[in-house]
Write an enzyme that holds these catalytic residues in place. Structure first.
Site, mmCIF file in Angstrom:
data_model
loop_
_atom_site.group_PDB
_atom_site.id
_atom_site.type_symbol
_atom_site.label_atom_id
_atom_site.label_comp_id
_atom_site.label_asym_id
_atom_site.label_seq_id
_atom_site.Cartn_x
_atom_site.Cartn_y
_atom_site.Cartn_z
ATOM 1 N N THR A 23 0.847 -1.184 0.000
ATOM 2 C CA THR A 23 0.000 0.000 0.000
ATOM 3 C C THR A 23 0.886 1.237 0.000
ATOM 4 O O THR A 23 1.669 1.439 0.915
ATOM 5 C CB THR A 23 -0.892 0.014 1.252
ATOM 6 O OG1 THR A 23 -1.630 -1.192 1.291
ATOM 7 C CG2 THR A 23 -1.851 1.175 1.193
ATOM 8 N N LEU A 24 0.795 2.018 -1.031
ATOM 9 C CA LEU A 24 1.604 3.229 -1.108
ATOM 10 C C LEU A 24 0.784 4.459 -0.755
ATOM 11 O O LEU A 24 1.271 5.390 -0.160
ATOM 12 C CB LEU A 24 2.186 3.387 -2.515
ATOM 13 C CG LEU A 24 3.113 2.249 -2.944
ATOM 14 C CD1 LEU A 24 3.458 2.382 -4.414
ATOM 15 C CD2 LEU A 24 4.371 2.236 -2.107
#
Lengths: 245, 273
Positions: A23-24
């Protein structure tokens, strides 16, 4: 063969990590959750908005769910991660029920379990992008805690996530007291939610208030708050600052 | 029990539907020195007889603290008991770390039983040769469980295991109906008396028994020798009978040998034809 794998130049030093999906940044997000302890248990409020960046894309997102017999979970942040957390908790409660032995996980246990999950994900650089509020009552004991996406957790008499920390907590610090009645608690939460509605760009005017007591959980039907826009300062905004727009 | 052609490994059933290796493991429990447990609504007391090999050596530890709210007394192969206690401590500590709450003793006991069952269904393993009296608390109050090498577990108001445990059981059977509402001190007194029963006339002193208590508001702990001796003296529990000095020693030695896993008398019975 995986044609969709991320492209690495032949001399990349990143190794296997470059392929993994972490998850960025969040995509569909919920805004603040506010909660407080009152005489009979916990009251929690959250609006029903799911923003897609600056677009208010979804307007019927339930961001509070009851967990087992004794707990209530509210979440802000990435909605899909919240749904994932609900699946973890569903399994946890299922196994707890399967013991069928008179013991059950209370809000404290669920809160600590969530803390472990959030912190461990953060350590792997793949966080669940949520700030969670966990409240409940078990054997007469009220419990209210929060966990952030990096695993910071604590308990308090009133908690909030996101903008709620900046706009709602100061109100609660002034006006919260032990043994609030149900009506006073709701009034206080609505006051906080109204401020958030005025000042938080991601807030929408459609909220739910949830109550959890020894007897069980009730999540209200969605409703809206009355707002007032006729403040004289809004009538002629340029009055005190000529040339502003 | 006699040797037969179905008792070589644990994965062989007998025609009568018995697993002899498992039953032999239960025999090992009967050879160990006695351990007893009794409980009231709020407290559980564990007691055991400690027989040292000789005057020169110390006695084996048979009561283990597993967590603040759980303790266990063992009878049989004490090495197996030690390993299982370590497993129980691990489970408790992991649960506490994840949930910040004590592991309910009922759940620990089931996990322990499932672990024992595995050893009754693998050809490369042997059953644990130890019986465990698990004392602990959970949401519904105080509990006492007995875990067998077979993988079965039972809840008890009071129980005794190990050599000469029948004497203790008889005593407990007479008194158990009162235990639920007993005070903590009465429970301890009853435990010490039950231990005395297993000694068959030998003088009861705090050096040959160990008592441990756990209860609501009272973390599991082993009572120190001084306290135990005091209780013995106060209630004049020590047996009146006094044989010559030689007798108690002989009794001690045979019981100590038993702890090592079967005295030579038992031996191999003639083969069943």
């Amino acid at each position: 063969m995986n044609f969709m794998a991320s492209k690495q130049p032949e001399n990349s030093l990143l190794g296997p990590e470059a392929d993994s999906q972490r998850t960025l940044y969040p995509y569909v997000t919920g805004t603040s959750v506010v909660a407080l302890k009152y005489k009979d248990g916990i009251l929690m409020a959250a609006d029903m908005g799911g923003s897609y960046g600056s677009t208010l894309r979804y307007k019927s997102v339930e961001r509070m769910k009851s967990i087992g017999k004794h707990s209530l979970l509210g979440a802000s942040g990435e909605i899909s991660d919240f749904q994932e957390i609900l699946r973890y908790l569903d399994e946890l409660i299922l196994y707890d029920n399967m013991w069928d032995d008179g013991n059950s996980l209370g809000p404290k246990e669920v809160h600590n379990y969530l803390t472990r999950v959030m912190y461990n994900r953060r350590n792997k650089f793949n966080p669940l992008w949520n700030s969670l509020v966990l409240g409940g009552v078990k054997n007469g004991q009220k419990y209210l805690g929060t966990v952030s996406m990096i695993g910071v957790n604590f308990e308090d008499n009133h908690v909030a996530t996101g903008f709620g920390n900046h706009l709602a907590r100061p109100i609660l610090r002034q006006e919260w007291h032990e043994n609030l009645s149900y009506e006073d608690g709701v009034r206080l939460l609505e006051k906080c939610m109204r401020v958030l509605l005025y000042r938080d760009r991601s807030a929408i005017n459609k909220l739910q208030i949830a109550k959890i007591t020894e007897e069980g959980t009730t999540i209200s039907r969605p409703y809206s708050l009355k707002t007032y826009w006729e403040f004289s300062a809004f009538a002629n905004p340029a009055q005190g600052a000529v040339g502003t727009w | 029990m006699f040797r037969n052609q179905y008792d070589t490994d644990v994965t062989t059933w007998s025609p009568a539907g018995r697993l002899f290796q498992v039953e032999y493991a239960m025999e090992a429990v009967k050879q160990g020195s006695a351990a007893i447990g009794l409980r009231s609504k709020t407290h559980v007391v564990l007691g055991c007889v400690n027989k040292a090999n000789s005057e020169l050596s110390s006695h084996q530890k048979k009561i283990f603290k597993v967590d603040d709210h759980i303790g266990v007394a063992i009878a049989g192969l004490t090495a197996d008991g030690r390993v299982l206690s370590r497993y129980m401590r691990n489970e408790c500590i992991n649960y506490n770390f994840t949930y910040e709450s004590p592991l309910p003793v009922g759940r620990l006991v089931v996990q322990l039983a499932d672990k024992a069952q595995v050893c009754t269904q693998r050809s490369w393993k042997r059953p644990y040769g130890v019986g465990l009296l698990v004392a602990g608390l959970d949401e519904s109050g105080a509990h006492l469980y007995y875990n067998c090498p077979s993988g079965n577990y039972f809840e008890y108001q009071a129980f005794a295991i190990g050599s000469r445990s029948q004497a203790a059981k008889t005593y407990l059977e007479r008194r158990f109906e009162n235990f639920t509402d007993s005070s903590r001190d009465d429970l301890v007194k009853d435990a010490i008396t039950a231990i005395r029963e297993t000694l068959q006339g030998e003088t009861l002193k705090s050096s040959i028994c160990t008592i441990a208590v756990v209860g609501i508001g009272e973390p599991f702990h082993i009572l120190d020798q001084g306290t135990v001796q005091q209780i013995i003296d106060t209630f004049e529990i020590a047996a009146e009978q006094e044989g010559p000095a030689a007798e108690p020693d002989a009794a001690e030695q045979s019981a100590a040998a038993a702890d090592q896993g079967g005295s030579t008398d038992e031996g191999v019975a003639p083969m069943d034809i």
